[in-house]
Scaffold this active site. Sequence first.
Site, PDB file in Angstrom:
ATOM      1  N   GLU A 126      -1.871  -2.890  18.915  1.00 15.39           N
ATOM      2  CA  GLU A 126      -2.712  -1.702  18.875  1.00 15.39           C
ATOM      3  C   GLU A 126      -3.355  -1.514  17.511  1.00 15.39           C
ATOM      4  OE1 GLU A 126      -2.091   1.948  20.281  1.00 15.39           O
ATOM      5  OE2 GLU A 126      -0.230   1.296  21.437  1.00 15.39           O
ATOM      6  N   CYS A 153      -6.852   1.840  11.363  1.00 13.04           N
ATOM      7  CA  CYS A 153      -5.627   1.262  10.901  1.00 13.04           C
ATOM      8  C   CYS A 153      -5.372  -0.011  11.462  1.00 13.04           C
ATOM      9  CB  CYS A 153      -4.519   2.413  11.240  1.00 13.04           C
ATOM     10  SG  CYS A 153      -2.780   2.137  10.930  1.00 13.04           S
ATOM     11  N   CYS A 210       7.316  -6.843  13.795  1.00  8.51           N
ATOM     12  CA  CYS A 210       7.563  -6.796  12.202  1.00  8.51           C
ATOM     13  C   CYS A 210       9.060  -6.964  12.060  1.00  8.51           C
ATOM     14  CB  CYS A 210       7.254  -5.265  11.842  1.00  8.51           C
ATOM     15  SG  CYS A 210       7.392  -5.124  10.166  1.00  8.51           S
ATOM     16  N   CYS A 258      12.931  -1.558   9.846  1.00  8.19           N
ATOM     17  CA  CYS A 258      13.152  -0.329   9.245  1.00  8.19           C
ATOM     18  C   CYS A 258      13.538   0.445  10.389  1.00  8.19           C
ATOM     19  CB  CYS A 258      11.760   0.467   8.579  1.00  8.19           C
ATOM     20  SG  CYS A 258      11.231  -0.567   7.185  1.00  8.19           S
ATOM     21  N   CYS A 273      11.560   3.264  12.219  1.00  6.87           N
ATOM     22  CA  CYS A 273      10.208   2.883  12.634  1.00  6.87           C
ATOM     23  C   CYS A 273      10.084   2.166  14.037  1.00  6.87           C
ATOM     24  CB  CYS A 273       9.612   1.860  11.591  1.00  6.87           C
ATOM     25  SG  CYS A 273       8.154   1.109  11.913  1.00  6.87           S
ATOM     26  N   LEU A 313       8.196   3.512  -0.298  1.00  7.43           N
ATOM     27  CA  LEU A 313       9.572   3.714  -1.063  1.00  7.43           C
ATOM     28  C   LEU A 313      10.759   4.137  -0.157  1.00  7.43           C
ATOM     29  CD1 LEU A 313      10.419   2.844  -3.710  1.00  7.43           C
ATOM     30  CD2 LEU A 313       9.910   5.324  -4.519  1.00  7.43           C
ATOM     31  N   HIS A 314      10.402   5.599   0.336  1.00  2.00           N
ATOM     32  CA  HIS A 314      11.246   6.114   1.319  1.00  2.00           C
ATOM     33  C   HIS A 314      12.694   6.663   0.780  1.00  2.00           C
ATOM     34  CE1 HIS A 314       7.749   5.330   3.835  1.00  2.00           C
ATOM     35  NE2 HIS A 314       8.291   4.175   4.351  1.00  2.00           N
ATOM     36  N   CYS A 350       2.535   4.096  12.574  1.00  2.00           N
ATOM     37  CA  CYS A 350       2.795   2.783  12.501  1.00  2.00           C
ATOM     38  C   CYS A 350       3.860   2.449  13.660  1.00  2.00           C
ATOM     39  CB  CYS A 350       3.345   2.010  10.934  1.00  2.00           C
ATOM     40  SG  CYS A 350       4.361   0.659  11.270  1.00  2.00           S
TER      41      CYS A 350
HETATM   42  N1  SAH Z   1       4.911  -2.477   6.624  1.00  2.00           N
HETATM   43  C1  SAH Z   1       4.045  -1.799   5.821  1.00  2.00           C
HETATM   44  C2  SAH Z   1       2.994  -1.215   6.485  1.00  2.00           C
HETATM   45  C3  SAH Z   1       2.857  -0.543   7.945  1.00  2.00           C
HETATM   46  S1  SAH Z   1       3.745   0.865   8.091  1.00  2.00           S
HETATM   47  C4  SAH Z   1       4.978  -0.872   5.186  1.00  2.00           C
HETATM   48  O1  SAH Z   1       6.135  -0.705   5.656  1.00  2.00           O
HETATM   49  O2  SAH Z   1       4.399   0.022   4.162  1.00  2.00           O
HETATM   50  C5  SAH Z   1       2.779   2.021   7.483  1.00  2.00           C
HETATM   51  C6  SAH Z   1       3.539   3.297   6.863  1.00  2.00           C
HETATM   52  O3  SAH Z   1       4.004   4.230   8.099  1.00  2.00           O
HETATM   53  C7  SAH Z   1       4.769   2.875   6.119  1.00  2.00           C
HETATM   54  O4  SAH Z   1       4.937   3.760   4.906  1.00  2.00           O
HETATM   55  C8  SAH Z   1       5.927   3.221   7.203  1.00  2.00           C
HETATM   56  O5  SAH Z   1       7.105   3.559   6.560  1.00  2.00           O
HETATM   57  C9  SAH Z   1       5.417   4.639   7.847  1.00  2.00           C
HETATM   58  N2  SAH Z   1       5.901   4.792   9.159  1.00  2.00           N
HETATM   59  C10 SAH Z   1       6.659   4.130   9.940  1.00  2.00           C
HETATM   60  N3  SAH Z   1       7.200   4.623  11.022  1.00  2.00           N
HETATM   61  C11 SAH Z   1       6.904   5.945  10.791  1.00  2.00           C
HETATM   62  C12 SAH Z   1       7.125   7.135  11.574  1.00  2.00           C
HETATM   63  N4  SAH Z   1       7.762   7.194  12.611  1.00  2.00           N
HETATM   64  N5  SAH Z   1       6.622   8.334  10.876  1.00  2.00           N
HETATM   65  C13 SAH Z   1       6.086   8.368   9.828  1.00  2.00           C
HETATM   66  N6  SAH Z   1       5.625   7.217   9.180  1.00  2.00           N
HETATM   67  C14 SAH Z   1       6.244   6.169   9.510  1.00  2.00           C
END
Ligand code: SAH
Length: 341
Positions: free
Chosen positions: A82, A103, A110, A114, A117, A215-216, A331
Amino acid sequence: MNLEKLSATLEKEPKYRYQQVNKFLFQDYISSWQEASSLPQVLREKLAKECPLEIKSEVKINLKQKGNQKALISLADGALIETVLISQKSGKKENKEARYTVCVSTQVGCPMACTFCASGLKGFTRNLSFGEMIEQVVFWNRALKGIGKVDNVVFMGMGEPFLNYQEFIKAVKFMNNPETMNIGARRLSVSTAGIISGIKRLAGEKIQINLAISLHAPTDSLRQKLMPVAGKNKIEDILRAVDNYIKKTGRRVMFEYVLIKAENDSEQNALTLAKLMAKPLYLVNLIPYNETGRYRASQPETIKKFKEILESKGVATTVRLSFGAEIEAACGQLKNRRAHK
Ligand code: SAH
């Protein structure tokens, strides 16, 4: 589209053909070789046969509709990715000009897994080639023909760009090249889950794009819970690599922090985070969570309070407008809901 095959097909042609072809493909955004009017008919036919320009997309796009859009592209091997177009109006009311951001996905699926995600939960299929990354931007530029063009590219779609570093950086350089897409380095951004080797490599590149780190969480234990694979890299080590990057490049680095209800959004979490982030070229970007499964989004008041705590400790903080929530474009939500066209 197959950029590798294109080079091979043009190999015996005079050098200026490359320039002509680049202009047709990446500035005029033709979608059929018949439109390449200044190429000899024989070459057009050969290219049409060997390097078809069709990009297979499953989504009907309607750019008259306001706001963001997504498309599902099916690749030569049938893999689906996508790509999202984000439109933002800027300028004064009467003179609103849209800016377009794409994007881009860097992998099919992936491997980071996470837990918040959706792409992470679906597992990993394969890396994308650089051409498959370029194709996503070409796709939207074709769709925007006569309306505008792609201004910014963020490598924040499906996948972890730094685990596909070679193809990722090739795509970046291609997009930046004045002879092809000519997108300024400052208009290109990458987000990583904190792959240290990638941060180091990017610091050594001549082209300096914007770097964001997912970071999260402010502690390793919480981070490991939310990001089981990426969390194996210690926060301390990631920050050391980032500090080196800043020393080498003098560029600001953004830290992304998705706010998830009762997981990482407490006042204590904000205070612990503030201690890590109170540095001159650090910027924290708080992201309202797009609900994709087992977690809930933090309340708006919680987000406000979290931001206030960070700011009171001197941390530069922004809250990401939840672009794309309405089209499920975070994402992690990509590809999951194919029924939603
Ligand atoms: N793998 C890379 C890039 C892809 S994700 C990374 O982890 O940075 C891009 C961003 O979207 C990341 O910060 C990810 O944590 C965030 N993301 C993933 N799922 C999400 C969701 N359901 N709501 C909000 N942000 C999300």
